[in-house]
Design an enzyme around this catalytic site. Sequence first.
Site: not given
Length: 261
Positions: A39, A88
């Site tokens: 991340d 996503n």
Amino acid sequence: MKKPQVPLARGILYGLYQRRLRRGLTRDNVPRHVAMIIDGNRRWARQLGLDSVSHGHRAGAAKMREFLEWCDDLGISTVTLYLLSADNLTNRASEELSDLFEIIAELAEDLSHYRDWRVQQVGAKACLPDPLVASLEAAEARTSAQRGLHVNLAVGYGGRTEITDAMRSIVAMHLHDGGTLEDLAATLTPELIGQHLYTTGQPDPDLVIRTSGEQRLSDFMLWQSAHSEFYFVEALGPDLRQVDFLRALRDFAKRQRRYGG
């Protein structure tokens, strides 16, 4: 004249510190399976003022190749990398997704030619573009007989979707074999569900690491991480250092793992 010596001195100290951390790790106290939530790639690119977040995703992918080397060298047998979530696919801009698809395909190709690693995609393929699916399947086929580090690429992955798919698979198989709903209710166990997950046959992750300081699972390996240890690193994905990883392993080795307590 002394200024150039500062980075060198810092590098020497980090090297000594890394070796000290490594000396405290053995095959008996390192996790068998490490799951990594990479991340912070976009924030990394923005902080550097780069013109596209794709530079961050490429840097993050390069770091993941390095991270896998660290794991392999320490004798860890399985690593799962969370590269692209099912969420996503619906909440990222199309241009960013196109770049991500290309970057992930390149990473899968690269890893499938490196060492004796076995590459496997975990996640749903239905929402992925055909070229990416082809690249992932080619990497799997190319490495299916290899017995080195098992690398799971979580692409198009969602934990809740995985559990749903597992239940659908169980019901379909049960009905195909002529079973009744009453029989299914009697035979349904956590072990049976585990056999129908994307990671069937693999150990559950002992340690889940997330970079960038965020402390949440984001729909990642919800079933498999029921008894996992968690470790959160402040560094953004591309900035992850080996010393950060070794600290995570040192912390893991010191924990007294409890199951249900």
